[in-house]
Design an enzyme around this catalytic site. Structure first.
Site, PDB file in Angstrom:
ATOM      1  N   SER A  98      13.002   5.817   5.334  1.00 32.05           N
ATOM      2  CA  SER A  98      13.771   4.742   5.965  1.00 32.05           C
ATOM      3  C   SER A  98      14.849   5.296   6.892  1.00 32.05           C
ATOM      4  CB  SER A  98      14.434   3.868   4.903  1.00 32.05           C
ATOM      5  OG  SER A  98      13.480   3.377   4.000  1.00 32.05           O
TER       6      SER A  98
HETATM    7  N1  SAH Z   1      12.758   4.514   0.313  1.00 30.66           N
HETATM    8  C1  SAH Z   1      11.711   5.255   0.947  1.00 30.66           C
HETATM    9  C2  SAH Z   1      10.978   4.356   1.908  1.00 30.66           C
HETATM   10  C3  SAH Z   1       9.524   4.628   1.859  1.00 30.66           C
HETATM   11  S1  SAH Z   1       8.509   3.510   2.780  1.00 30.66           S
HETATM   12  C4  SAH Z   1      12.293   6.453   1.685  1.00 30.66           C
HETATM   13  O1  SAH Z   1      13.488   6.433   2.029  1.00 30.66           O
HETATM   14  O2  SAH Z   1      11.577   7.428   1.917  1.00 30.66           O
HETATM   15  C5  SAH Z   1       7.973   2.380   1.538  1.00 30.66           C
HETATM   16  C6  SAH Z   1       7.240   2.959   0.362  1.00 30.66           C
HETATM   17  O3  SAH Z   1       6.834   1.861  -0.447  1.00 30.66           O
HETATM   18  C7  SAH Z   1       5.972   3.725   0.724  1.00 30.66           C
HETATM   19  O4  SAH Z   1       6.029   5.009   0.185  1.00 30.66           O
HETATM   20  C8  SAH Z   1       4.855   2.901   0.088  1.00 30.66           C
HETATM   21  O5  SAH Z   1       3.786   3.668  -0.418  1.00 30.66           O
HETATM   22  C9  SAH Z   1       5.599   2.196  -1.027  1.00 30.66           C
HETATM   23  N2  SAH Z   1       4.954   0.979  -1.517  1.00 30.66           N
HETATM   24  C10 SAH Z   1       4.308   0.005  -0.828  1.00 30.66           C
HETATM   25  N3  SAH Z   1       3.840  -0.929  -1.665  1.00 30.66           N
HETATM   26  C11 SAH Z   1       4.209  -0.555  -2.926  1.00 30.66           C
HETATM   27  C12 SAH Z   1       4.015  -1.100  -4.215  1.00 30.66           C
HETATM   28  N4  SAH Z   1       3.340  -2.232  -4.418  1.00 30.66           N
HETATM   29  N5  SAH Z   1       4.508  -0.437  -5.274  1.00 30.66           N
HETATM   30  C13 SAH Z   1       5.198   0.725  -5.119  1.00 30.66           C
HETATM   31  N6  SAH Z   1       5.410   1.295  -3.921  1.00 30.66           N
HETATM   32  C14 SAH Z   1       4.924   0.667  -2.826  1.00 30.66           C
END
Ligand code: SAH
Length: 226
Positions: free
Chosen positions: A70
């Protein structure tokens, strides 16, 4: 709360991190606790080495599997919204649930501000990579789980706060059910590329809802993946 072990991680210059913090302040982030943490978490270790030189720009960056780390502004905004709500409710942030571990960067930011972070990620490889990074930093107050975050983490509920870092078409029931009364849920909600960042606060069986701003997240999808 945690102190990071940064030995061997390769420190970025203090000036680079301070420049990011100055930018966040200018963008409207006022929470000093959050700004202090952003100034200390080494974001470059949460991205591939080839992108490390861009880690202190205020942008989302790819982390593989079509996912992104993010944008620092959004991490700061969501964290400040969550802490602000907890302060108003007079509730200590002891146990916080994060959905969408991704790189583990938001997890590390939370870990230095709350008691224990429980974080759920649906892609196993990302869970393992986040685990390795957090271990290398000596972050001990984080529990990671490979699962569908739409289900929350029932065995560890209730939580003092929930933060979702993927765009949800609707607010999953399980997440609402796993919060204490008065606790905040911060979640991007929307069906397209752009979602609205919402702060929901449980008030008995009712919910107060506030829309904070437009954000762009990868979607919250159903089920798990290797
Ligand atoms: N907070 C993270 C943002 C990652 S992007 C950072 O700062 O790196 C969002 C993440 O949510 C992705 O890794 C994706 O795989 C995950 N995601 C999407 N749907 C999900 C679900 N149903 N359960 C758990 N994770 C999920």
């Amino acid at each position: 709360m945690t102190e990071f072990n940064l030995q061997g991680i390769g420190l970025t210059s203090r000036r680079t991190r301070e420049r990011l913090v100055a930018h966040l302040k200018a963008s409207g982030i006022k929470d000093e606790e959050v700004l202090d943490v952003i100034a200390t978490v080494p974001r470059h270790i949460f991205v591939d080495e080839a992108l490390a030189h861009r880690a202190y720009e205020d942008n989302a960056l790819p982390i593989g599997h079509g996912q992104t780390i993010s944008q620092p502004y959004v991490v700061a905004r969501m964290t400040a919204a969550l802490l602000g709500s907890l302060r108003r409710a007079g509730r200590e942030p002891r146990r916080v649930l994060e959905i969408g571990t991704g790189s583990g960067y938001q997890t590390a930011v939370l870990a230095s501000l709350v008691g224990t972070v429980f974080s759920v990620e649906r892609i196993r490889d990302l869970v393992e990579r986040a685990r390795t990074r957090l271990r290398a930093m000596d972050v001990r107050n984080v529990r990671l789980r490979h699962d569908d975050g739409n289900l929350g983490w029932a065995a560890e509920a209730p939580f003092d706060a929930v933060l979702v870092t993927a765009g949800a078409s609707h607010v999953p029931d399980a997440l609402m059910e796993q919060l204490h009364d008065g606790s905040p849920l911060v979640i991007p909600v929307g069906r397209g590329d752009v979602q609205q960042l919402k702060l929901l606060e449980r008030d008995g069986d009712a919910w107060r809802q506030q829309t904070l701003e437009d954000v762009r997240f990868v979607p919250l999808v159903q089920g798990t993946r290797l």
